[in-house]
Design a protein around this motif. Sequence first.
Motif, mmCIF file in Angstrom:
data_model
loop_
_atom_site.group_PDB
_atom_site.id
_atom_site.type_symbol
_atom_site.label_atom_id
_atom_site.label_comp_id
_atom_site.label_asym_id
_atom_site.label_seq_id
_atom_site.Cartn_x
_atom_site.Cartn_y
_atom_site.Cartn_z
ATOM 1 N N VAL A 198 0.832 -1.202 0.000
ATOM 2 C CA VAL A 198 0.000 0.000 0.000
ATOM 3 C C VAL A 198 0.867 1.253 0.000
ATOM 4 C CG1 VAL A 198 -1.699 1.332 1.302
ATOM 5 C CG2 VAL A 198 -1.923 -1.155 1.129
ATOM 6 N N ARG A 199 1.852 1.295 0.898
ATOM 7 C CA ARG A 199 2.729 2.467 0.962
ATOM 8 C C ARG A 199 3.570 2.598 -0.298
ATOM 9 N NH1 ARG A 199 6.439 2.611 5.788
ATOM 10 N NH2 ARG A 199 6.706 4.764 5.057
ATOM 11 N N LEU A 200 4.021 1.475 -0.842
ATOM 12 C CA LEU A 200 4.809 1.500 -2.069
ATOM 13 C C LEU A 200 3.987 2.067 -3.217
ATOM 14 C CD1 LEU A 200 7.379 0.814 -3.613
ATOM 15 C CD2 LEU A 200 6.509 -1.523 -3.885
ATOM 16 N N THR A 201 2.739 1.616 -3.335
ATOM 17 C CA THR A 201 1.874 2.117 -4.399
ATOM 18 C C THR A 201 1.631 3.609 -4.253
ATOM 19 O OG1 THR A 201 0.767 -0.023 -4.603
ATOM 20 C CG2 THR A 201 -0.388 1.885 -5.492
ATOM 21 N N ASN A 202 1.382 4.055 -3.018
ATOM 22 C CA ASN A 202 1.165 5.487 -2.789
ATOM 23 C C ASN A 202 2.390 6.298 -3.187
ATOM 24 O OD1 ASN A 202 -1.388 4.981 -1.787
ATOM 25 N ND2 ASN A 202 -0.750 5.016 0.366
ATOM 26 N N LEU A 203 3.583 5.804 -2.830
ATOM 27 C CA LEU A 203 4.812 6.509 -3.170
ATOM 28 C C LEU A 203 5.001 6.592 -4.678
ATOM 29 C CD1 LEU A 203 7.551 7.785 -2.315
ATOM 30 C CD2 LEU A 203 8.502 5.484 -2.450
ATOM 31 N N LEU A 204 4.824 5.466 -5.352
ATOM 32 C CA LEU A 204 5.041 5.449 -6.797
ATOM 33 C C LEU A 204 4.020 6.302 -7.524
ATOM 34 C CD1 LEU A 204 5.990 1.705 -7.409
ATOM 35 C CD2 LEU A 204 7.444 3.665 -6.893
ATOM 36 N N THR A 205 2.812 6.387 -6.995
ATOM 37 C CA THR A 205 1.801 7.246 -7.597
ATOM 38 C C THR A 205 2.258 8.700 -7.572
ATOM 39 O OG1 THR A 205 0.003 5.769 -6.940
ATOM 40 C CG2 THR A 205 -0.592 8.039 -7.441
ATOM 41 N N VAL A 206 2.754 9.138 -6.428
ATOM 42 C CA VAL A 206 3.199 10.519 -6.297
ATOM 43 C C VAL A 206 4.419 10.784 -7.176
ATOM 44 C CG1 VAL A 206 4.130 12.241 -4.701
ATOM 45 C CG2 VAL A 206 2.281 10.732 -3.965
ATOM 46 N N VAL A 207 5.408 9.881 -7.133
ATOM 47 C CA VAL A 207 6.641 10.098 -7.898
ATOM 48 C C VAL A 207 6.348 10.125 -9.396
ATOM 49 C CG1 VAL A 207 8.877 9.137 -8.506
ATOM 50 C CG2 VAL A 207 8.124 9.119 -6.132
ATOM 51 N N SER A 208 5.566 9.185 -9.862
ATOM 52 C CA SER A 208 5.375 9.059 -11.312
ATOM 53 C C SER A 208 4.568 10.203 -11.902
ATOM 54 C CB SER A 208 4.704 7.721 -11.642
ATOM 55 O OG SER A 208 3.424 7.627 -11.034
ATOM 56 N N ARG A 209 3.740 10.847 -11.099
ATOM 57 C CA ARG A 209 2.994 11.987 -11.632
ATOM 58 C C ARG A 209 3.714 13.306 -11.387
ATOM 59 N NH1 ARG A 209 -1.878 11.368 -7.299
ATOM 60 N NH2 ARG A 209 -1.059 12.703 -5.631
ATOM 61 N N SER A 210 4.915 13.230 -10.860
ATOM 62 C CA SER A 210 5.678 14.428 -10.523
ATOM 63 C C SER A 210 6.838 14.673 -11.468
ATOM 64 C CB SER A 210 6.223 14.310 -9.091
ATOM 65 O OG SER A 210 5.179 14.112 -8.172
ATOM 66 N N VAL A 211 7.020 13.832 -12.473
ATOM 67 C CA VAL A 211 8.184 13.957 -13.337
ATOM 68 C C VAL A 211 7.810 13.884 -14.806
ATOM 69 C CG1 VAL A 211 9.748 12.961 -11.625
ATOM 70 C CG2 VAL A 211 8.657 11.481 -13.318
ATOM 71 N N SER A 212 8.662 14.472 -15.615
ATOM 72 C CA SER A 212 8.658 14.266 -17.056
ATOM 73 C C SER A 212 10.038 13.781 -17.444
ATOM 74 C CB SER A 212 8.340 15.574 -17.798
ATOM 75 O OG SER A 212 7.091 16.094 -17.433
ATOM 76 N N VAL A 213 10.122 12.845 -18.378
ATOM 77 C CA VAL A 213 11.408 12.310 -18.815
ATOM 78 C C VAL A 213 11.459 12.290 -20.329
ATOM 79 C CG1 VAL A 213 11.538 10.865 -16.753
ATOM 80 C CG2 VAL A 213 10.664 9.883 -18.869
ATOM 81 N N ASP A 214 12.679 12.304 -20.861
ATOM 82 C CA ASP A 214 12.776 12.216 -22.315
ATOM 83 C C ASP A 214 12.286 10.852 -22.788
ATOM 84 O OD1 ASP A 214 15.279 10.396 -23.210
ATOM 85 O OD2 ASP A 214 15.800 11.438 -21.351
ATOM 86 N N ASP A 215 11.762 10.808 -23.995
ATOM 87 C CA ASP A 215 11.055 9.603 -24.431
ATOM 88 C C ASP A 215 11.969 8.432 -24.771
ATOM 89 O OD1 ASP A 215 12.072 10.521 -26.832
ATOM 90 O OD2 ASP A 215 10.125 10.948 -27.740
ATOM 91 N N SER A 216 13.289 8.611 -24.639
ATOM 92 C CA SER A 216 14.182 7.457 -24.815
ATOM 93 C C SER A 216 14.265 6.607 -23.548
ATOM 94 C CB SER A 216 15.585 7.917 -25.214
ATOM 95 O OG SER A 216 16.238 8.547 -24.118
ATOM 96 N N LEU A 217 13.747 7.150 -22.451
ATOM 97 C CA LEU A 217 13.826 6.443 -21.170
ATOM 98 C C LEU A 217 12.542 5.637 -20.976
ATOM 99 C CD1 LEU A 217 15.853 6.175 -18.865
ATOM 100 C CD2 LEU A 217 14.660 8.007 -17.674
ATOM 101 N N GLY A 218 12.488 4.510 -21.683
ATOM 102 C CA GLY A 218 11.317 3.650 -21.629
ATOM 103 C C GLY A 218 11.439 2.584 -20.558
ATOM 104 N N ILE A 219 10.512 1.649 -20.589
ATOM 105 C CA ILE A 219 10.442 0.631 -19.550
ATOM 106 C C ILE A 219 11.694 -0.247 -19.524
ATOM 107 C CG2 ILE A 219 9.148 -0.942 -21.047
ATOM 108 C CD1 ILE A 219 7.645 -1.867 -18.533
ATOM 109 N N ASN A 220 12.211 -0.603 -20.690
ATOM 110 C CA ASN A 220 13.408 -1.450 -20.728
ATOM 111 C C ASN A 220 14.633 -0.705 -20.202
ATOM 112 O OD1 ASN A 220 12.003 -3.642 -21.816
ATOM 113 N ND2 ASN A 220 12.345 -2.949 -23.923
#
Length: 375
Positions: A278-300
């Motif tokens: 639960v805490r991990l999901t909450n943290l990742l939700t906040v972090v992932s909506r707080s950043v923009s990255v260049d499009d070469s930085l994909g999942i792999n």
Amino acid sequence: MSTGDPFEGMTTEPARRSRRGTNDDDPYAEPEERRSGGRRAVIIAFSVLLGLVVLGGGAVAGYLAWVNNNIERIADPFDDLDPAARPTPAPTEPGAEATPLNILVLGSDSRISAGDPSSWEEGGQRTDALMIVHLPADRKSAVVMSIPRDSWVPVPGHGEAKINAAFSFGGPTLAIQTVEDLTGIRIDNFVVADFTSFVELTDTLGGVQITVPEDVYEHDTLLFSAGKQTLSGEQALAYTRQRYGLPGGDFDRVKRQQNWIRAMVAKTKNDGLISNPVRLTNLLTVVSRSVSVDDSLGINEMRAIAESLDGLATNDITFLTAPDAGTGTSADGQSIVLLDRAAFDPLVAAIAQDTSAEYIEANKDALGILGATVK
């Protein structure tokens, strides 16, 4: 009842002397019994530092695709750079498992405006913080170098200006070009972090611990008592934005930004968060909506970075500020920071050549390395 005071409810413990690398005294040291069992947690902790989520393997692998879809992408900011004019990549040993990685991280008021080049207005979106994150090829250490936002530097096409103006004048591409021309470091990835969301991130972590070596006043108001403080997000934001009472002015604010980030890294790693879905999901939700990255930085790419950082510990990260020669005034009357090129140039050359660990060790007493406690 709340009074509206961001420092209401702050807890204070007696201050104690700190020595880097000594687990008993260093507030950011990693307990020996946690070092091997907590390796994967430093991946998440370091993601806070980078302003992006670099997860992979083990207990957190299942979150990666979801996080990847939640992160805003910036259209290739490297596409308009002249390849012939860019710094060459650092040499690597044949057969090396990883290559050096340099990430330019900008702190902005909003990641959304950063991701929409058409919304930029010249002079209207200067960034508040600029950091180069260097991951050596051996992944045994990491360097985070802040460059003061008022550093007076050449900005291609605009003469000399404060370094944070490059983002305003030409967005990510010009920011990258300016930093590469200044440092000779080839930038591999670009991240814009919404620093105001660090308030929510800090609260999601349950607050962070920051040791204050002495009472801190702004005018006649006591802001922080000496000792170990547990700061909420609003308190931490006030800590980094204090305008008066800091002998080093903006230089001290840069150190406080680094200290806040380091405190979040330590809290993320050492608080058992990785075992709490639960805490991990909450943290990742906040972090992932707080950043923009260049499009070469994909999942792999994120997964590869994560796996390469699996052996990195919190105290392996060195925070420092670009050497300066004090402040001055530009011809048009702006208050500016003057970089000390005699000290700056060999430091960035070492980062560019992936020899920063050796250079920092040999010159640690002369560099502005972040100490265990920060005023």
